[in-house]
Design an enzyme around this catalytic site. Structure first.
Site, PDB file in Angstrom:
ATOM      1  N   ASP A  56       0.819  -1.214   0.000  1.00 37.82           N
ATOM      2  CA  ASP A  56       0.000   0.000   0.000  1.00 37.82           C
ATOM      3  C   ASP A  56       0.855   1.267   0.000  1.00 37.82           C
ATOM      4  OD1 ASP A  56      -2.007  -1.787   0.124  1.00 37.82           O
ATOM      5  OD2 ASP A  56      -2.722  -1.239   2.134  1.00 37.82           O
ATOM      6  N   CYS A  80     -40.564  -7.959  37.017  1.00 35.05           N
ATOM      7  CA  CYS A  80     -40.416  -9.126  36.150  1.00 35.05           C
ATOM      8  C   CYS A  80     -41.784  -9.754  35.891  1.00 35.05           C
ATOM      9  CB  CYS A  80     -39.485 -10.141  36.799  1.00 35.05           C
ATOM     10  SG  CYS A  80     -39.401 -11.704  35.910  1.00 35.05           S
ATOM     11  N   LYS A 103     -28.586 -12.821  -9.209  1.00 36.94           N
ATOM     12  CA  LYS A 103     -29.245 -11.522  -9.357  1.00 36.94           C
ATOM     13  C   LYS A 103     -28.976 -10.691  -8.111  1.00 36.94           C
ATOM     14  CE  LYS A 103     -33.578  -9.261 -10.459  1.00 36.94           C
ATOM     15  NZ  LYS A 103     -33.591  -8.359  -9.294  1.00 36.94           N
ATOM     16  N   TYR A 121       1.951   2.247  -3.383  1.00 37.70           N
ATOM     17  CA  TYR A 121       0.827   2.833  -4.121  1.00 37.70           C
ATOM     18  C   TYR A 121       0.664   4.300  -3.705  1.00 37.70           C
ATOM     19  CZ  TYR A 121      -3.860   3.599  -5.963  1.00 37.70           C
ATOM     20  OH  TYR A 121      -4.937   4.098  -6.641  1.00 37.70           O
ATOM     21  N   LYS A 139     -30.027 -15.615 -19.257  1.00 45.69           N
ATOM     22  CA  LYS A 139     -30.084 -14.855 -20.506  1.00 45.69           C
ATOM     23  C   LYS A 139     -29.703 -15.769 -21.656  1.00 45.69           C
ATOM     24  CE  LYS A 139     -28.873 -10.372 -18.594  1.00 45.69           C
ATOM     25  NZ  LYS A 139     -27.825  -9.342 -18.464  1.00 45.69           N
ATOM     26  N   GLU A 183     -26.622 -16.214 -13.963  1.00 51.49           N
ATOM     27  CA  GLU A 183     -25.840 -15.379 -13.049  1.00 51.49           C
ATOM     28  C   GLU A 183     -26.657 -15.091 -11.791  1.00 51.49           C
ATOM     29  OE1 GLU A 183     -25.539 -11.153 -14.132  1.00 51.49           O
ATOM     30  OE2 GLU A 183     -26.952 -11.550 -15.747  1.00 51.49           O
ATOM     31  N   ARG A 197     -30.676   4.048 -13.553  1.00 51.63           N
ATOM     32  CA  ARG A 197     -31.636   3.529 -14.510  1.00 51.63           C
ATOM     33  C   ARG A 197     -32.848   4.460 -14.617  1.00 51.63           C
ATOM     34  NH1 ARG A 197     -36.216   0.617 -14.180  1.00 51.63           N
ATOM     35  NH2 ARG A 197     -36.754  -0.546 -16.036  1.00 51.63           N
ATOM     36  N   ASP A 223     -28.995  -7.732  -5.427  1.00 48.87           N
ATOM     37  CA  ASP A 223     -30.023  -6.845  -4.911  1.00 48.87           C
ATOM     38  C   ASP A 223     -29.406  -5.463  -4.728  1.00 48.87           C
ATOM     39  OD1 ASP A 223     -32.498  -6.178  -4.124  1.00 48.87           O
ATOM     40  OD2 ASP A 223     -32.420  -7.166  -2.176  1.00 48.87           O
ATOM     41  N   LYS A 240     -36.754 -15.639  -9.111  1.00 50.35           N
ATOM     42  CA  LYS A 240     -36.593 -15.059  -7.775  1.00 50.35           C
ATOM     43  C   LYS A 240     -36.626 -16.125  -6.668  1.00 50.35           C
ATOM     44  CE  LYS A 240     -36.981 -10.786  -7.280  1.00 50.35           C
ATOM     45  NZ  LYS A 240     -37.930  -9.771  -7.671  1.00 50.35           N
ATOM     46  N   CYS A 286     -35.873 -16.507  40.126  1.00 44.50           N
ATOM     47  CA  CYS A 286     -36.894 -16.250  39.104  1.00 44.50           C
ATOM     48  C   CYS A 286     -37.054 -17.516  38.271  1.00 44.50           C
ATOM     49  CB  CYS A 286     -36.468 -15.084  38.214  1.00 44.50           C
ATOM     50  SG  CYS A 286     -37.493 -14.914  36.726  1.00 44.50           S
TER      51      CYS A 286
HETATM   52  O1  JCF Z   1     -28.212  -8.469 -10.898  1.00 45.64           O
HETATM   53  C1  JCF Z   1     -29.145  -7.861 -11.337  1.00 45.64           C
HETATM   54  N1  JCF Z   1     -29.962  -7.252 -10.525  1.00 45.64           N
HETATM   55  C2  JCF Z   1     -29.390  -7.795 -12.823  1.00 45.64           C
HETATM   56  C3  JCF Z   1     -30.346  -6.931 -13.359  1.00 45.64           C
HETATM   57  C4  JCF Z   1     -28.628  -8.602 -13.651  1.00 45.64           C
HETATM   58  C5  JCF Z   1     -28.815  -8.574 -15.010  1.00 45.64           C
HETATM   59  O2  JCF Z   1     -28.076  -9.327 -15.812  1.00 45.64           O
HETATM   60  C6  JCF Z   1     -29.775  -7.694 -15.597  1.00 45.64           C
HETATM   61  C7  JCF Z   1     -30.540  -6.862 -14.747  1.00 45.64           C
HETATM   62  C8  JCF Z   1     -31.480  -6.021 -15.336  1.00 45.64           C
HETATM   63  C9  JCF Z   1     -31.611  -6.018 -16.714  1.00 45.64           C
HETATM   64  N2  JCF Z   1     -29.923  -7.655 -16.939  1.00 45.64           N
HETATM   65  C10 JCF Z   1     -30.818  -6.833 -17.481  1.00 45.64           C
HETATM   66  C11 JCF Z   1     -30.952  -6.845 -18.943  1.00 45.64           C
END
Ligand code: JCF
Length: 706
Positions: A32, A417, A114, A35, A299, A112, A135, A116, A323, A441
């Site tokens: 570090d 109590c 998803k 750097y 996808k 992949e 977005r 949050d 989900k 108690c």
């Molecule tokens: O990880 C996500 N929340 C996530 C949202 C991953 C994706 O590949 C997404 C998305 C929202 C739209 N792909 C699209 C096209």
């Protein structure tokens, strides 16, 4: 180019390279301090030659003045959202639609996790980050370029022009490329952030997603820079001067080559069966990931097929989010009651309007302690967020203040109590109010006895919760000592107790008399003395007398103004991981005459009759003088077995990693301890490494990675 300009360009290149290795690859190659030195050199150069201060300079990640508001950004291609599915059937339907749309038997998907978090768009012009946006509604987002620049994994310029850039204007860089991804807050960063906010007396965030959103919405980028945000890239949006590859998997490889973090959990799978298998594996790994995910995304891998399928109402036909069952839900607090724990704490419990969350109906949730109620400001009548994740106890995470009704009222902390009627006290600095009646108690007695007989304490099988409750109710047991005075005929008279089971319980009680010092110590239920601390105390002091003498001696330092806080409890604090809080609990426990009487009776051969072997002289072996910590899942060996093995070779096993740790024995799915060991430069070994150490001793160890 002047010498200064050349040097600045070289420094920028080097700093971005090290930044990438540190934050994206997690594998730094320079210290570090080095750097920092390069960074300062560039800062000084730019101060002398302001014309060299380019927007993609690493010195410019945090810069600029706070904004008044975010400017709108019209996305050149709309940022679509994803359709959701919640079941195997819906997933099958999706796959069927895709196959029918393309006229194919079988389709490849990229799967992949998803995240949050929040979707963002990053636009690079001639390889340099030009704009970052939220977005928004998909058509128009907000310009948060200054905030996104502060995220260390966001490349300020593309690393490598890559093979997919043949037709770009100059030097192989796309003229324009928009990369989309999810900004998220790793759990560790979220907890750290909330801890700091709580320490400053500020409101805490209910979940990492809200914290990430709040962090990106800061008008002052210096605020955003302090939040440990991260990003995964998952999609290319608008582009110009770049020929996309044939598949999504190749696109992701290109994103990686450009320097973007792309999740390494992403896989190419086949058909809906492949998707489902991926879903199940991710569901299993979910709790152990360092960040929150709420499902997985599939996808279509073939990009030409995507164009063929197109979109419906703002969501592509070629992708879907699968989900997980929600772990959080909204419901109403109908009442707040208090349960008495084994240490007398009044633990607040919210009685809820039943709600389906985390795969079960929940009607009670813990509020942890009084401090938490105050901090979260939970009132009866409030609408709250309830969380139930995995096997953990449901908890109230926070209040939806906008939905607070006028009749919402504070929980009333009982002055007495609710079980025994004794007075309730709240000591200064204590997060809990406590019943002052100790084992007199019935609720405390019940909790204390359940702990006393539990498997890892005195291990009395058959003496369960219900049986203990009966014994207390009938006045047969007033303290742990009374357990040892029970006879088979007394037990046989109780509900659901036959003669045979009564005899079994008596035999188990008898058997438990032959114990071990550390088990007995743990069984006493001293607040904050868990198994590891009990074992360390037993090993350090050897005998109960020695421990008691130390505890009573140390107690004198607690309220002595002439002793500096760091010098308090000098004897107890020689034990690994014993800090001032635990030490104080131990001192007070032994100072209480009732506790000393109970211990004496438990050890009296005519009463409890508990005994254990005298301490053995420390084993000498290849690991003598070495302290090890065990983490993760070891192949073919429990952690207890590994600890016994280490101790049989003279080594010590500690519960947490510190500078004093010599080795971390790490198995599968090691988490925060591994990270800490790596940060402190502690050598990390696996079981083979341990075996090698035991054979040869540490001097000749080739596995040490220090
Ligand atoms: O990880 C996500 N929340 C996530 C949202 C991953 C994706 O590949 C997404 C998305 C929202 C739209 N792909 C699209 C096209």
């Amino acid at each position: 180019m002047s010498a200064a300009a050349k040097r600045a360009a070289e420094l920028r290149r080097q700093l971005e390279e090290h930044n990438y290795r540190y934050y994206v690859l997690d594998a730094p190659t320079i210290p570090d301090a080095e750097y920092d030195r390069l960074f300062r050199e560039l800062q000084e150069l730019e101060a002398q030659h302001p014309e060299l201060r380019l927007p993609d300079s690493p010195t410019q990640r945090v810069g600029g003045a706070p904004l008044k508001e975010f400017a709108p950004v019209i996305h050149r291609l709309p940022m679509q959202s994803l359709n959701n599915c919640f079941s195997e059937e819906e997933l099958q339907d999706f796959d069927r639609r895709v196959r029918e749309g393309l006229g194919l038997e079988r389709v490849e998907y990229v799967a992949e996790p998803k995240l949050d978090g929040l979707a963002v768009s990053l636009t690079y012009e001639n390889g340099v980050l030009a704009q970052g946006a939220t977005r928004g509604d998909g058509e128009t987002g907000e310009d948060i370029t200054a905030n996104l620049r502060t995220i260390r994994v966001v490349p300020l310029s593309l690393r490598d022009p890559g093979p997919g850039t043949r037709d770009s204007g100059k030097s192989g860089v796309p003229k324009v490329i928009e990369v989309r991804g999810e900004v998220y807050l790793p759990r560790a960063g979220f907890e750290k952030m909330n801890k700091e906010a709580a320490a400053r007396g500020e409101k805490v965030f209910v979940n990492p997603r809200n914290a990430a959103a709040g962090s990106l919405r800061q008008l002052d980028p210096k605020m955003t820079a302090q939040r440990p945000l991260a990003l995964y890239a998952y999609q290319v949006g608008f582009h110009q001067g770049w020929t996309p590859p044939k598949t999504h998997a190749e696109t992701l490889a290109q994103l990686r080559a450009w320097g973007f973090p792309v999740s390494d959990l992403i896989e190419v799978v086949e058909g809906y069966e492949g998707c489902l298998d991926y879903y199940r594996r991710m569901e299993e790994r979910r709790a152990k990931l360092g960040f929150d995910i709420d499902g997985v995304v599939y996808k279509l891998n073939d990009l030409a097929g995507r164009d063929e399928l197109g979109s419906v109402s703002r969501a592509p036909r070629w992708a879907i989010a699968h989900k997980f069952p929600a772990e959080e839900a909204l419901t109403v607090v109908e009442n707040i009651e208090f349960q008495i724990s084994r240490t007398g704490a009044l633990n607040p419990v919210a009685r809820l309007k039943p709600v389906f969350v985390g795969g079960a109906n929940v009607s009670n949730a813990t509020l942890h302690n009084l401090d938490e109620i105050e901090r979260k400001d939970v009132r009866i009548g409030d609408t709250v967020i309830v969380r139930r994740a995995g096997d953990v106890i449901p908890e109230v995470k926070g209040v939806v203040l906008e939905q607070r009704p006028p009749h919402a009222r504070h929980a009333k902390v009982p002055t007495h109590c609710p079980v025994c009627g004794a007075e309730v006290e709240r000591a200064e600095g204590d997060v809990n109010a406590r019943c002052t009646n100790g084992l007199s108690c019935p609720a405390q007695l019940h909790g204390a006895l359940q702990h006393f007989v539990s498997r890892r304490a005195m291990d009395i099988e058959g003496l369960g919760e219900k049986l203990l409750a009966q014994l207390i109710e009938r006045g047969l047991v007033h303290s742990p000592v009374d357990i040892y005075k029970l006879g088979a005929e007394q037990l046989a008279g109780l509900d659901r107790m036959g003669e045979k089971s009564a005899e079994n319980v008596i035999a188990a009680i008898e058997h438990s008399r032959d114990s071990r010092f550390e088990r007995f110590l743990y069984a006493l239920g001293i607040p904050d003395v868990g198994e590891t601390t009990a074992r360390d105390l037993a090993r350090h002091f050897g005998t109960l007398d020695a421990l008691e003498v130390a505890a009573l001696g140390d107690l004198a330092t607690e309220s002595d103004e002439s002793v500096k806080p760091k010098d308090r409890y000098p004897q107890l604090r020689k034990v690994p991981d014993v800090g001032p809080v635990v030490a104080s609990h131990i001192c007070h426990f032994f100072n209480e005459p009732r506790n000393r009487d109970t211990i004496a009776a438990l050890l009296d051969p005519r009463q409890g009759g508990i005994r254990w072997p005298a301490p053995r002289a420390a084993v000498q072996g290849a690991l003598s003088g070495k302290t090890l910590v065990i983490t993760g899942t070891l192949a073919g060996m429990s952690r207890d077995e590994a600890a016994a093995l280490i101790e049989s070779h003279g080594g010590k096993v500690s519960g947490s990693v510190s500078a004093k740790t010599d080795y971390l024995l790490a198995g599968e799915a090691a988490g925060s301890k591994l990270a800490k060991a790596e940060k402190l430069g502690v050598a990390v070994i696996d079981l083979d490494g341990l075996r090698a150490l035991m054979k040869v001793g540490p001097q000749m160890d080739a596995n040490k990675r220090k």
